[in-house]
Write an enzyme that holds these catalytic residues in place. Structure first.
Site, PDB file in Angstrom:
ATOM      1  N   ASN A 277      47.691  36.398 -32.877  1.00  0.00           N
ATOM      2  CA  ASN A 277      47.786  35.998 -31.480  1.00  0.00           C
ATOM      3  C   ASN A 277      49.130  36.311 -30.835  1.00  0.00           C
ATOM      4  O   ASN A 277      49.171  36.916 -29.788  1.00  0.00           O
ATOM      5  CB  ASN A 277      47.498  34.499 -31.334  1.00  0.00           C
ATOM      6  CG  ASN A 277      47.404  34.069 -29.887  1.00  0.00           C
ATOM      7  OD1 ASN A 277      46.666  34.680 -29.122  1.00  0.00           O
ATOM      8  ND2 ASN A 277      48.163  33.058 -29.508  1.00  0.00           N
TER       9      ASN A 277
ATOM     10  N   ASN B 205      51.508  30.296 -31.163  1.00  0.00           N
ATOM     11  CA  ASN B 205      51.918  30.857 -29.877  1.00  0.00           C
ATOM     12  C   ASN B 205      53.427  31.042 -29.774  1.00  0.00           C
ATOM     13  O   ASN B 205      54.016  31.732 -30.582  1.00  0.00           O
ATOM     14  CB  ASN B 205      51.351  30.013 -28.732  1.00  0.00           C
ATOM     15  CG  ASN B 205      50.283  30.755 -27.953  1.00  0.00           C
ATOM     16  OD1 ASN B 205      50.407  31.946 -27.673  1.00  0.00           O
ATOM     17  ND2 ASN B 205      49.207  30.066 -27.612  1.00  0.00           N
TER      18      ASN B 205
ATOM     19  N   ASP C  84      52.035  27.821 -23.912  1.00  0.00           N
ATOM     20  CA  ASP C  84      51.582  29.100 -24.475  1.00  0.00           C
ATOM     21  C   ASP C  84      52.800  29.894 -24.936  1.00  0.00           C
ATOM     22  O   ASP C  84      53.530  29.461 -25.804  1.00  0.00           O
ATOM     23  CB  ASP C  84      50.749  29.834 -23.429  1.00  0.00           C
ATOM     24  CG  ASP C  84      49.815  30.872 -24.022  1.00  0.00           C
ATOM     25  OD1 ASP C  84      50.231  31.594 -24.934  1.00  0.00           O
ATOM     26  OD2 ASP C  84      48.663  30.977 -23.565  1.00  0.00           O
TER      27      ASP C  84
END
Length: 338
Positions: free
Chosen positions: A139, A189, A241
Protein backbone atom coordinates in the site's frame (compact mmCIF):
# COMPACT_ATOMS: atom_id res chain seq x y z
CA UNK A 1 29.66 9.36 0.82
CA UNK A 2 28.32 10.54 -2.53
CA UNK A 3 24.77 10.68 -1.15
CA UNK A 4 25.99 12.77 1.82
CA UNK A 5 27.86 15.23 -0.40
CA UNK A 6 24.87 15.62 -2.75
CA UNK A 7 22.52 16.31 0.13
CA UNK A 8 24.97 18.80 1.64
CA UNK A 9 25.29 20.69 -1.64
CA UNK A 10 21.53 20.69 -2.09
CA UNK A 11 20.94 22.26 1.32
CA UNK A 12 23.62 24.87 0.62
CA UNK A 13 21.69 25.82 -2.52
CA UNK A 14 18.43 25.96 -0.56
CA UNK A 15 20.03 28.20 2.08
CA UNK A 16 21.36 30.59 -0.58
CA UNK A 17 17.92 30.71 -2.23
CA UNK A 18 16.28 31.46 1.12
CA UNK A 19 18.68 34.34 1.75
CA UNK A 20 17.86 35.77 -1.67
CA UNK A 21 14.15 35.19 -1.09
CA UNK A 22 14.20 37.20 2.13
CA UNK A 23 15.52 40.15 0.14
CA UNK A 24 12.53 40.05 -2.20
CA UNK A 25 9.30 41.35 -0.74
CA UNK A 26 7.12 39.23 -3.01
CA UNK A 27 8.55 36.04 -1.49
CA UNK A 28 6.71 36.68 1.76
CA UNK A 29 3.11 35.49 1.65
CA UNK A 30 0.47 34.94 4.28
CA UNK A 31 -2.10 33.56 1.84
CA UNK A 32 -2.46 29.81 1.51
CA UNK A 33 -3.67 28.65 -1.91
CA UNK A 34 -4.76 25.21 -3.15
CA UNK A 35 -4.25 24.63 -6.88
CA UNK A 36 -5.13 21.61 -9.00
CA UNK A 37 -1.99 20.57 -10.93
CA UNK A 38 -3.00 17.30 -12.65
CA UNK A 39 -6.12 15.84 -14.20
CA UNK A 40 -8.39 13.73 -12.00
CA UNK A 41 -7.37 10.08 -12.04
CA UNK A 42 -8.43 7.07 -9.96
CA UNK A 43 -6.77 6.30 -6.64
CA UNK A 44 -3.80 8.69 -6.74
CA UNK A 45 -1.31 8.02 -3.95
CA UNK A 46 2.32 7.97 -2.83
CA UNK A 47 3.69 11.38 -3.97
CA UNK A 48 7.49 11.50 -4.04
CA UNK A 49 9.45 14.64 -4.93
CA UNK A 50 12.66 13.78 -6.78
CA UNK A 51 14.86 16.79 -6.01
CA UNK A 52 17.51 15.54 -8.47
CA UNK A 53 15.27 16.25 -11.46
CA UNK A 54 12.70 18.54 -9.79
CA UNK A 55 9.72 16.36 -10.69
CA UNK A 56 6.92 14.65 -8.77
CA UNK A 57 6.25 10.91 -8.96
CA UNK A 58 2.99 9.39 -7.77
CA UNK A 59 0.95 6.25 -8.40
CA UNK A 60 -2.58 5.47 -9.53
CA UNK A 61 -3.07 2.28 -7.55
CA UNK A 62 -5.98 0.41 -9.11
CA UNK A 63 -5.40 1.67 -12.65
CA UNK A 64 -1.83 0.34 -12.32
CA UNK A 65 0.06 3.46 -13.36
CA UNK A 66 3.22 5.19 -12.27
CA UNK A 67 2.80 8.87 -13.12
CA UNK A 68 5.32 11.72 -13.22
CA UNK A 69 4.46 15.42 -13.10
CA UNK A 70 6.79 18.03 -14.55
CA UNK A 71 5.73 20.93 -12.35
CA UNK A 72 7.45 23.45 -14.62
CA UNK A 73 5.32 22.52 -17.65
CA UNK A 74 2.32 20.78 -16.09
CA UNK A 75 2.92 17.71 -18.28
CA UNK A 76 2.13 14.31 -16.76
CA UNK A 77 3.75 11.21 -18.26
CA UNK A 78 2.56 7.71 -17.44
CA UNK A 79 3.90 4.15 -17.31
CA UNK A 80 1.44 1.26 -17.16
CA UNK A 81 2.50 -1.64 -14.93
CA UNK A 82 0.87 -4.86 -16.06
CA UNK A 83 1.82 -6.97 -13.04
CA UNK A 84 -0.74 -5.67 -10.53
CA UNK A 85 -1.81 -2.75 -8.36
CA UNK A 86 0.91 -0.13 -7.80
CA UNK A 87 1.04 1.00 -4.17
CA UNK A 88 4.21 3.10 -4.10
CA UNK A 89 7.16 4.14 -6.29
CA UNK A 90 10.61 5.49 -5.39
CA UNK A 91 13.56 6.34 -7.70
CA UNK A 92 16.72 4.27 -7.47
CA UNK A 93 19.72 6.21 -6.18
CA UNK A 94 22.37 7.11 -8.78
CA UNK A 95 20.08 6.14 -11.66
CA UNK A 96 18.18 8.20 -14.20
CA UNK A 97 15.82 5.53 -15.51
CA UNK A 98 15.22 3.04 -12.68
CA UNK A 99 12.46 3.01 -10.08
CA UNK A 100 11.40 0.55 -7.41
CA UNK A 101 7.68 0.01 -7.02
CA UNK A 102 5.37 -1.96 -4.78
CA UNK A 103 3.38 -4.01 -7.31
CA UNK A 104 0.84 -6.42 -5.90
CA UNK A 105 2.85 -8.15 -3.15
CA UNK A 106 6.20 -7.70 -4.92
CA UNK A 107 8.94 -5.11 -4.81
CA UNK A 108 9.70 -4.56 -8.50
CA UNK A 109 12.47 -2.81 -10.40
CA UNK A 110 10.96 -0.69 -13.19
CA UNK A 111 13.01 0.74 -16.05
CA UNK A 112 11.44 4.00 -17.26
CA UNK A 113 13.01 7.41 -17.82
CA UNK A 114 9.70 9.21 -17.40
CA UNK A 115 10.03 11.25 -20.58
CA UNK A 116 7.10 9.72 -22.47
CA UNK A 117 4.01 7.57 -21.94
CA UNK A 118 4.69 3.85 -21.97
CA UNK A 119 2.12 1.04 -22.07
CA UNK A 120 4.80 -1.59 -21.48
CA UNK A 121 7.97 -1.14 -19.45
CA UNK A 122 10.66 -3.63 -18.36
CA UNK A 123 10.12 -4.95 -14.82
CA UNK A 124 12.02 -7.33 -12.55
CA UNK A 125 10.83 -8.74 -9.22
CA UNK A 126 13.35 -8.00 -6.47
CA UNK A 127 11.54 -9.72 -3.61
CA UNK A 128 8.07 -10.66 -2.41
CA UNK A 129 6.23 -9.54 0.72
CA UNK A 130 3.72 -11.68 2.63
CA UNK A 131 3.04 -15.29 1.71
CA UNK A 132 1.91 -16.39 -1.72
CA UNK A 133 -1.41 -17.48 -0.20
CA UNK A 134 -2.19 -14.20 1.57
CA UNK A 135 -4.80 -11.92 0.04
CA UNK A 136 -2.84 -8.72 0.46
CA UNK A 137 -1.15 -5.97 -1.52
CA UNK A 138 1.54 -3.34 -0.93
CA UNK A 139 0.00 0.00 0.00
CA UNK A 140 2.51 2.68 0.99
CA UNK A 141 6.18 3.11 1.70
CA UNK A 142 9.21 5.39 1.98
CA UNK A 143 12.98 5.16 2.03
CA UNK A 144 15.05 6.06 5.09
CA UNK A 145 18.30 8.03 5.24
CA UNK A 146 20.37 4.89 4.64
CA UNK A 147 18.48 3.97 1.47
CA UNK A 148 16.37 1.20 3.03
CA UNK A 149 12.81 0.80 1.76
CA UNK A 150 10.07 0.67 4.43
CA UNK A 151 6.80 -0.51 2.92
CA UNK A 152 3.67 -2.11 4.23
CA UNK A 153 0.82 -4.32 3.10
CA UNK A 154 -2.93 -4.47 3.68
CA UNK A 155 -5.70 -6.99 3.10
CA UNK A 156 -7.52 -6.80 -0.22
CA UNK A 157 -10.71 -4.77 0.11
CA UNK A 158 -14.08 -6.49 0.02
CA UNK A 159 -17.05 -4.18 -0.60
CA UNK A 160 -14.80 -1.22 0.08
CA UNK A 161 -13.52 -2.56 3.41
CA UNK A 162 -10.08 -3.96 4.15
CA UNK A 163 -10.09 -6.97 6.52
CA UNK A 164 -8.28 -6.20 9.80
CA UNK A 165 -4.83 -7.39 10.83
CA UNK A 166 -3.84 -8.89 7.47
CA UNK A 167 -0.91 -6.57 6.77
CA UNK A 168 2.71 -6.07 7.85
CA UNK A 169 5.27 -3.28 7.74
CA UNK A 170 8.58 -4.47 6.24
CA UNK A 171 12.07 -3.04 5.85
CA UNK A 172 14.06 -3.95 2.73
CA UNK A 173 17.74 -3.07 2.33
CA UNK A 174 20.16 -3.72 -0.53
CA UNK A 175 20.19 -7.46 0.27
CA UNK A 176 16.51 -7.46 -0.81
CA UNK A 177 15.48 -9.65 2.13
CA UNK A 178 12.31 -8.26 3.76
CA UNK A 179 12.54 -7.81 7.54
CA UNK A 180 9.31 -7.61 9.54
CA UNK A 181 9.12 -4.38 11.55
CA UNK A 182 5.48 -4.15 12.70
CA UNK A 183 2.86 -6.92 12.52
CA UNK A 184 -0.04 -7.28 12.35
CA UNK A 185 -1.41 -4.06 10.87
CA UNK A 186 -4.65 -3.43 9.01
CA UNK A 187 -3.88 -0.66 6.49
CA UNK A 188 -0.18 0.20 6.50
CA UNK A 189 0.05 3.87 5.58
CA UNK A 190 1.91 7.09 6.43
CA UNK A 191 5.61 7.08 7.35
CA UNK A 192 8.01 9.88 8.29
CA UNK A 193 11.35 10.49 10.00
CA UNK A 194 12.26 13.73 11.74
CA UNK A 195 15.17 15.89 10.58
CA UNK A 196 17.29 14.71 13.52
CA UNK A 197 16.76 11.16 12.21
CA UNK A 198 16.10 9.71 15.65
CA UNK A 199 12.30 9.31 15.50
CA UNK A 200 10.11 7.27 13.16
CA UNK A 201 6.39 8.06 12.77
CA UNK A 202 3.86 5.55 11.47
CA UNK A 203 0.14 5.24 10.70
CA UNK A 204 -2.06 2.14 10.66
CA UNK A 205 -5.13 3.94 9.32
CA UNK A 206 -8.06 2.20 11.09
CA UNK A 207 -6.51 2.93 14.50
CA UNK A 208 -6.93 6.68 13.76
CA UNK A 209 -3.61 7.18 15.54
CA UNK A 210 -0.07 8.25 14.72
CA UNK A 211 2.59 6.37 16.67
CA UNK A 212 6.25 7.20 17.14
CA UNK A 213 9.28 5.00 17.74
CA UNK A 214 12.83 5.74 18.73
CA UNK A 215 14.86 5.16 15.56
CA UNK A 216 18.46 4.09 15.03
CA UNK A 217 19.54 5.26 11.55
CA UNK A 218 22.61 3.03 11.56
CA UNK A 219 20.78 -0.26 12.13
CA UNK A 220 17.21 0.68 11.18
CA UNK A 221 15.96 -0.58 14.54
CA UNK A 222 12.81 0.93 16.08
CA UNK A 223 11.77 0.79 19.74
CA UNK A 224 9.74 2.50 22.46
CA UNK A 225 6.37 2.78 20.73
CA UNK A 226 4.09 5.62 21.87
CA UNK A 227 1.02 7.47 20.58
CA UNK A 228 1.75 11.05 19.47
CA UNK A 229 -1.61 11.89 17.91
CA UNK A 230 -5.11 10.45 18.19
CA UNK A 231 -7.76 11.59 15.73
CA UNK A 232 -10.40 10.40 18.21
CA UNK A 233 -9.38 13.30 20.45
CA UNK A 234 -10.58 15.75 17.78
CA UNK A 235 -13.86 16.45 15.99
CA UNK A 236 -12.27 15.66 12.62
CA UNK A 237 -13.74 13.01 10.34
CA UNK A 238 -11.96 10.41 8.24
CA UNK A 239 -8.89 8.23 8.70
CA UNK A 240 -5.24 9.31 8.79
CA UNK A 241 -3.64 8.20 5.53
CA UNK A 242 -0.34 9.36 4.01
CA UNK A 243 1.99 11.63 5.98
CA UNK A 244 5.07 13.81 5.72
CA UNK A 245 7.04 16.06 8.08
CA UNK A 246 8.46 19.59 7.97
CA UNK A 247 11.80 20.90 9.22
CA UNK A 248 10.17 22.09 12.45
CA UNK A 249 9.16 18.54 13.30
CA UNK A 250 5.45 18.97 12.64
CA UNK A 251 3.53 16.23 10.84
CA UNK A 252 1.31 16.80 7.79
CA UNK A 253 -1.41 14.15 7.58
CA UNK A 254 -3.91 13.40 4.79
CA UNK A 255 -7.41 12.59 6.05
CA UNK A 256 -9.11 9.96 3.89
CA UNK A 257 -12.81 10.71 4.11
CA UNK A 258 -12.06 13.95 5.88
CA UNK A 259 -11.59 16.58 3.12
CA UNK A 260 -8.47 17.96 4.83
CA UNK A 261 -4.75 17.89 5.34
CA UNK A 262 -3.85 18.67 8.95
CA UNK A 263 -0.62 19.94 10.48
CA UNK A 264 0.04 18.29 13.84
CA UNK A 265 2.59 18.94 16.57
CA UNK A 266 3.57 15.46 17.81
CA UNK A 267 5.02 16.88 21.02
CA UNK A 268 1.76 18.54 22.12
CA UNK A 269 -0.47 16.06 20.21
CA UNK A 270 -2.49 19.03 18.92
CA UNK A 271 -3.70 20.12 15.47
CA UNK A 272 -1.97 23.35 14.45
CA UNK A 273 -4.01 24.04 11.31
CA UNK A 274 -6.29 22.47 8.72
CA UNK A 275 -6.13 22.83 4.93
CA UNK A 276 -9.38 22.12 3.05
CA UNK A 277 -8.85 20.07 -0.13
CA UNK A 278 -11.43 19.84 -2.99
CA UNK A 279 -11.82 16.09 -2.51
CA UNK A 280 -13.30 14.01 0.28
CA UNK A 281 -10.69 11.24 0.14
CA UNK A 282 -7.29 12.84 0.64
CA UNK A 283 -4.64 10.13 0.33
CA UNK A 284 -1.13 11.48 0.86
CA UNK A 285 1.21 14.48 0.98
CA UNK A 286 4.82 15.44 0.32
CA UNK A 287 6.82 18.65 0.14
CA UNK A 288 8.37 19.62 -3.17
CA UNK A 289 9.50 22.54 -5.28
CA UNK A 290 13.01 24.05 -5.44
CA UNK A 291 12.74 25.21 -1.82
CA UNK A 292 10.63 22.26 -0.60
CA UNK A 293 7.93 24.74 0.39
CA UNK A 294 5.05 23.44 -1.77
CA UNK A 295 2.86 20.72 -0.30
CA UNK A 296 1.73 18.29 -3.01
CA UNK A 297 -1.46 16.45 -2.10
CA UNK A 298 -2.84 13.32 -3.77
CA UNK A 299 -6.54 12.43 -3.68
CA UNK A 300 -8.80 9.57 -4.71
CA UNK A 301 -11.57 9.59 -7.29
CA UNK A 302 -12.04 5.84 -7.00
CA UNK A 303 -15.32 4.18 -6.02
CA UNK A 304 -17.23 7.43 -5.50
CA UNK A 305 -21.00 7.84 -5.56
CA UNK A 306 -22.72 10.02 -8.13
CA UNK A 307 -23.29 12.62 -5.42
CA UNK A 308 -19.62 12.62 -4.42
CA UNK A 309 -18.53 12.99 -8.05
CA UNK A 310 -20.89 15.91 -8.49
CA UNK A 311 -19.67 17.64 -5.32
CA UNK A 312 -15.95 16.95 -5.92
CA UNK A 313 -15.35 16.61 -9.68
CA UNK A 314 -11.59 17.03 -9.20
CA UNK A 315 -11.29 14.06 -6.86
CA UNK A 316 -8.34 11.93 -8.00
CA UNK A 317 -6.22 14.94 -8.97
CA UNK A 318 -2.99 16.15 -7.38
CA UNK A 319 -3.12 19.55 -5.70
CA UNK A 320 -0.34 22.00 -4.80
CA UNK A 321 -0.69 23.94 -1.55
CA UNK A 322 1.38 27.12 -1.49
CA UNK A 323 1.96 29.89 1.05
CA UNK A 324 2.35 27.62 4.06
CA UNK A 325 5.66 29.25 5.05
CA UNK A 326 7.16 25.91 6.13
CA UNK A 327 9.56 23.58 4.39
CA UNK A 328 9.90 19.85 4.08
CA UNK A 329 12.82 17.44 4.27
CA UNK A 330 14.53 15.84 1.27
CA UNK A 331 13.02 12.53 0.19
CA UNK A 332 15.43 9.61 -0.08
CA UNK A 333 16.04 7.28 -3.02
CA UNK A 334 16.42 3.51 -2.78
CA UNK A 335 20.00 2.26 -2.64
CA UNK A 336 20.33 -0.93 -4.64
CA UNK A 337 23.61 -2.78 -5.06
CA UNK A 338 24.18 -4.44 -8.43
Amino acid sequence: MRRTICKYLYWVCVLVALIICKQVESCSSTNVTVEKVTPAYGLSEGPHWDHRIQKLYFVDINNQYIRRLDTATGVVTNAYIANGTVGVVIPVDDSTDELVAGVGKNLVLVTWNGESDQSEVPTKVLCSLDSAQSKTRINDGKVDSSGRFWLGTMGLEVNGQAPPNQGTLYRVDDTRKPEVEISPVSISNGLAWNIEDDTFYYIDSPTRKVVAYDYNPNTGEISNKRIVFDLDDTDLTGLPDGMTIDTQGNLWIALFGGHHVIQVNPKTKKVIRKIKIPAENVTSVTFGGPLLDILYVTTSGFNLTAKQLQETPDAGAVFAVKGLEVRGILSNSFVMMN
